[in-house]
Design a protein around this motif. Structure first.
Motif, PDB file in Angstrom:
ATOM      1  N   MET A   1       0.739  -1.197   0.049  1.00 35.62           N
ATOM      2  CA  MET A   1       0.046   0.039  -0.009  1.00 35.62           C
ATOM      3  C   MET A   1       0.703   1.270  -0.026  1.00 35.62           C
ATOM      4  O   MET A   1       0.468   2.186  -0.194  1.00 35.62           O
ATOM      5  CB  MET A   1      -0.901   0.013   1.246  1.00 35.62           C
ATOM      6  N   ASP A   2       2.052   1.203   0.363  1.00 34.50           N
ATOM      7  CA  ASP A   2       2.933   2.507   0.285  1.00 34.50           C
ATOM      8  C   ASP A   2       4.013   2.132  -0.781  1.00 34.50           C
ATOM      9  O   ASP A   2       4.761   3.220  -0.867  1.00 34.50           O
ATOM     10  CB  ASP A   2       3.919   2.155   1.749  1.00 34.50           C
ATOM     11  N   THR A   3       3.609   1.586  -1.874  1.00 36.08           N
ATOM     12  CA  THR A   3       4.600   1.703  -2.939  1.00 36.08           C
ATOM     13  C   THR A   3       4.516   2.719  -3.651  1.00 36.08           C
ATOM     14  O   THR A   3       5.417   3.136  -4.316  1.00 36.08           O
ATOM     15  CB  THR A   3       4.124   0.195  -3.961  1.00 36.08           C
ATOM     16  N   LEU A   4       3.277   3.298  -4.148  1.00 32.39           N
ATOM     17  CA  LEU A   4       3.337   4.571  -5.300  1.00 32.39           C
ATOM     18  C   LEU A   4       3.806   5.683  -4.338  1.00 32.39           C
ATOM     19  O   LEU A   4       3.658   5.977  -3.307  1.00 32.39           O
ATOM     20  CB  LEU A   4       1.648   4.692  -5.404  1.00 32.39           C
ATOM     21  N   PRO A   5       4.213   6.701  -5.328  1.00 29.45           N
ATOM     22  CA  PRO A   5       4.564   8.019  -4.609  1.00 29.45           C
ATOM     23  C   PRO A   5       3.515   8.798  -3.883  1.00 29.45           C
ATOM     24  O   PRO A   5       2.294   8.443  -4.224  1.00 29.45           O
ATOM     25  CB  PRO A   5       5.013   8.915  -5.629  1.00 29.45           C
ATOM     26  N   LYS A   6       3.875   9.750  -2.973  1.00 32.76           N
ATOM     27  CA  LYS A   6       2.571  10.413  -2.523  1.00 32.76           C
ATOM     28  C   LYS A   6       1.978  11.273  -3.468  1.00 32.76           C
ATOM     29  O   LYS A   6       2.571  11.736  -4.338  1.00 32.76           O
ATOM     30  CB  LYS A   6       3.511  11.478  -1.304  1.00 32.76           C
ATOM     31  N   GLY A   7       0.784  11.184  -3.372  1.00 34.49           N
ATOM     32  CA  GLY A   7      -0.346  11.741  -4.501  1.00 34.49           C
ATOM     33  C   GLY A   7      -0.693  10.651  -5.404  1.00 34.49           C
ATOM     34  O   GLY A   7      -1.724  10.968  -6.194  1.00 34.49           O
ATOM     35  N   GLY A   8      -0.150   9.572  -5.106  1.00 38.88           N
ATOM     36  CA  GLY A   8      -0.455   8.342  -6.432  1.00 38.88           C
ATOM     37  C   GLY A   8      -2.105   7.967  -5.788  1.00 38.88           C
ATOM     38  O   GLY A   8      -2.577   7.083  -6.665  1.00 38.88           O
ATOM     39  N   LEU A   9      -2.102   8.098  -4.688  1.00 40.08           N
ATOM     40  CA  LEU A   9      -3.572   7.657  -4.197  1.00 40.08           C
ATOM     41  C   LEU A   9      -4.249   8.779  -3.721  1.00 40.08           C
ATOM     42  O   LEU A   9      -3.626   9.566  -3.238  1.00 40.08           O
ATOM     43  CB  LEU A   9      -3.548   6.425  -3.207  1.00 40.08           C
ATOM     44  N   GLY A  10      -5.639   8.765  -3.644  1.00 36.11           N
ATOM     45  CA  GLY A  10      -6.538   9.727  -3.033  1.00 36.11           C
ATOM     46  C   GLY A  10      -7.750   9.974  -3.851  1.00 36.11           C
ATOM     47  O   GLY A  10      -8.047   9.214  -4.742  1.00 36.11           O
ATOM     48  N   GLY A  11      -8.569  10.940  -3.584  1.00 38.08           N
ATOM     49  CA  GLY A  11      -9.678  11.399  -4.305  1.00 38.08           C
ATOM     50  C   GLY A  11     -10.318  12.300  -3.342  1.00 38.08           C
ATOM     51  O   GLY A  11     -10.419  12.480  -2.182  1.00 38.08           O
ATOM     52  N   THR A  12     -11.388  13.193  -4.002  1.00 36.61           N
ATOM     53  CA  THR A  12     -11.835  14.483  -3.647  1.00 36.61           C
ATOM     54  C   THR A  12     -12.821  13.839  -2.703  1.00 36.61           C
ATOM     55  O   THR A  12     -12.937  14.185  -1.442  1.00 36.61           O
ATOM     56  CB  THR A  12     -12.610  15.285  -4.525  1.00 36.61           C
ATOM     57  N   TYR A  13     -13.895  12.709  -2.733  1.00 38.69           N
ATOM     58  CA  TYR A  13     -14.731  12.452  -2.021  1.00 38.69           C
ATOM     59  C   TYR A  13     -14.485  11.075  -1.270  1.00 38.69           C
ATOM     60  O   TYR A  13     -15.080  10.790  -0.128  1.00 38.69           O
ATOM     61  CB  TYR A  13     -16.118  12.079  -2.740  1.00 38.69           C
TER      62      TYR A  13
END
Length: 416
Positions: free
Chosen positions: A277-289
């Motif tokens: 779950m920590d593989t992608l760079p910061k900002g690689g996961l997320g979403g407004t809602y």
């Protein structure tokens, strides 16, 4: 009620307009009552308007209705992820992210698998359903209606037969197909992940062969491939346990969650091994809602109610009632079209077949209409839409469950 403003590409199973509901009962705008064996397609394991969920929504709505977690973290998200990761029955450290839906959870799991392995190929299974977004359409093991007229889909995806006692595909069949795939189509070392439902929902509640599940886990470990379990429909007590993968004796690397996670409020999640779950760079996961505070509050209330004791008792009660009634119907030969019972726990399907063993699709269509007129809502499934999908709330009162099964029996008896 006019529906001219709604896209006609949306298929409607039941042409009614609902007004309100309570636990396993709903009422339409004319005041007619129905027993709900659809449950929002597996979303309402705790029923309509569970008091604890409603109160949590009401209380949170007075405090904070929304904040994008990426911009500034909020307490409901943090508390839910702490509780949710502890709820996952695996031996390894877990972390995760919240999404708006199960399909979005699947999309993010694909990104994580790519980031962790450096590979792009995915292997899914015939009959599988993982969502309606472009990437998840490619994963689905069924063309009509999901993939029709949408053109080339993203990613490299291969499909294997889904081995289950419910569809006649054996463990050896699936392993032989997998060996052929790696011999003819793709190098095993180019595969990022397998994605599989422990119990297929859309296909008619087909339970994965446990021997194959263990073999798949060994293959993934040997070749550095991630194993993703889609628990969007089978999770949160539907099979009598927290999640259906526990029945298979395996631990997946990533788990997709949704549907009954928040008592009817839109929410999903992808959780799994913390290092992945920590593989992608910061900002690689997320979403407004993603992880809206109200949805998180509803999910926290849901977890409060979903104790292991409750899940086991609810699952056993519903399973026993369905299995008993089906056995009686078969012994009394109430319908020439009544076939097998599929699935496990309270995740059950009833197959309709013609005398020659072919799917009774027309009979299921008739059954849906007859049952609706009699006050029971049912959901079709199966490749040929010939399997009744039973998704009554786990919290359904025993007398209401029996009433619904009585209606189903009466309608089965009158099929042409």
């Amino acid at each position: 009620m006019s529906r001219e403003s709604i896209s006609q590409s949306i298929s409607i199973v039941h042409p009614i307009s609902l007004s309100h509901g309570k636990n396993a009962e709903v009422w339409d705008t004319s005041g007619k009552r129905y027993i709900d064996f659809v449950g929002g397609i597996g979303v309402l394991n705790l029923g309509h308007c569970h008091p604890s969920v409603v109160e949590a929504i009401r209380e949170q709505a007075t405090r904070l209705t929304h904040y994008a977690f990426n911009a500034a973290p909020h307490a409901p998200y943090i508390e839910l992820m702490k509780r949710l990761t502890a709820f996952i029955p695996v031996s390894y450290p877990v972390s995760g992210m919240l999404t708006n839906s199960g399909a979005e959870a699947a999309e993010n799991a694909l990104k994580i698998a790519r980031g962790a392995t450096g590979r792009t190929a995915v292997i899914a299974f015939d009959g599988g359903f993982h969502g309606r977004t472009l990437a998840t359409l490619n994963l689905n093991g069924k063309v009509a209606p999901y993939k029709q007229k949408v053109g080339v889909l993203p990613g490299t995806v291969y499909h294997l037969p889904y081995p289950s006692a419910d569809n006649g595909v054996t463990c050896d069949d699936a392993i032989n197909a997998m060996e052929r795939l790696f011999s003819v189509e793709i190098d095993v070392n180019d595969v990022a992940c397998f994605i599989v439902e422990p119990v297929q929902g859309e296909a008619g509640f087909l339970a994965l062969d446990s021997q194959f599940a263990k073999a798949l886990r060994r293959l993934c470990d040997e070749h550095g491939i991630l194993l993703i379990a889609d628990e969007i429909q089978s999770g949160f007590g539907r099979t009598g346990q927290r999640f259906a993968f526990s029945r298979l004796g395996i631990e997946p690397d990533l788990i997709l969650l949704g549907k009954s996670i928040a008592g009817g409020v839109p929410l999903g999640a992808v959780v799994g091994r913390r290092a992945l779950m920590d593989t992608l760079p910061k900002g690689g996961l997320g979403g407004t809602y993603s992880g809206n505070p109200i949805a998180c509050a509803a999910a926290l209330a849901t977890l409060d109610v979903m104790t292991d004791a409750h899940l086991q008792a609810w699952g056993e009660q519903q399973e026993a009632a369905i299995v008993r009634r089906h056995a009686v119907w078969k012994s009394k030969k109430i319908s020439a079209y009544l076939g097998r019972l599929t699935g496990v726990g309270a995740m059950r399907g009833i197959e309709l077949l013609l005398a020659d063993g072919t799917p009774g699709s027309a009979q299921l269509s008739q059954l849906l209409s007859l049952a609706r007129d009699a006050g029971l809502l049912l959901m079709p499934s199966g490749k040929s839409r010939h399997i009744v999908r039973l998704l009554a709330p786990l919290t359904i009162e025993p007398e209401v469950l029996e009433e619904g099964l009585d209606i189903l029996e009466a309608c089965l008896r009158t099929l042409d």
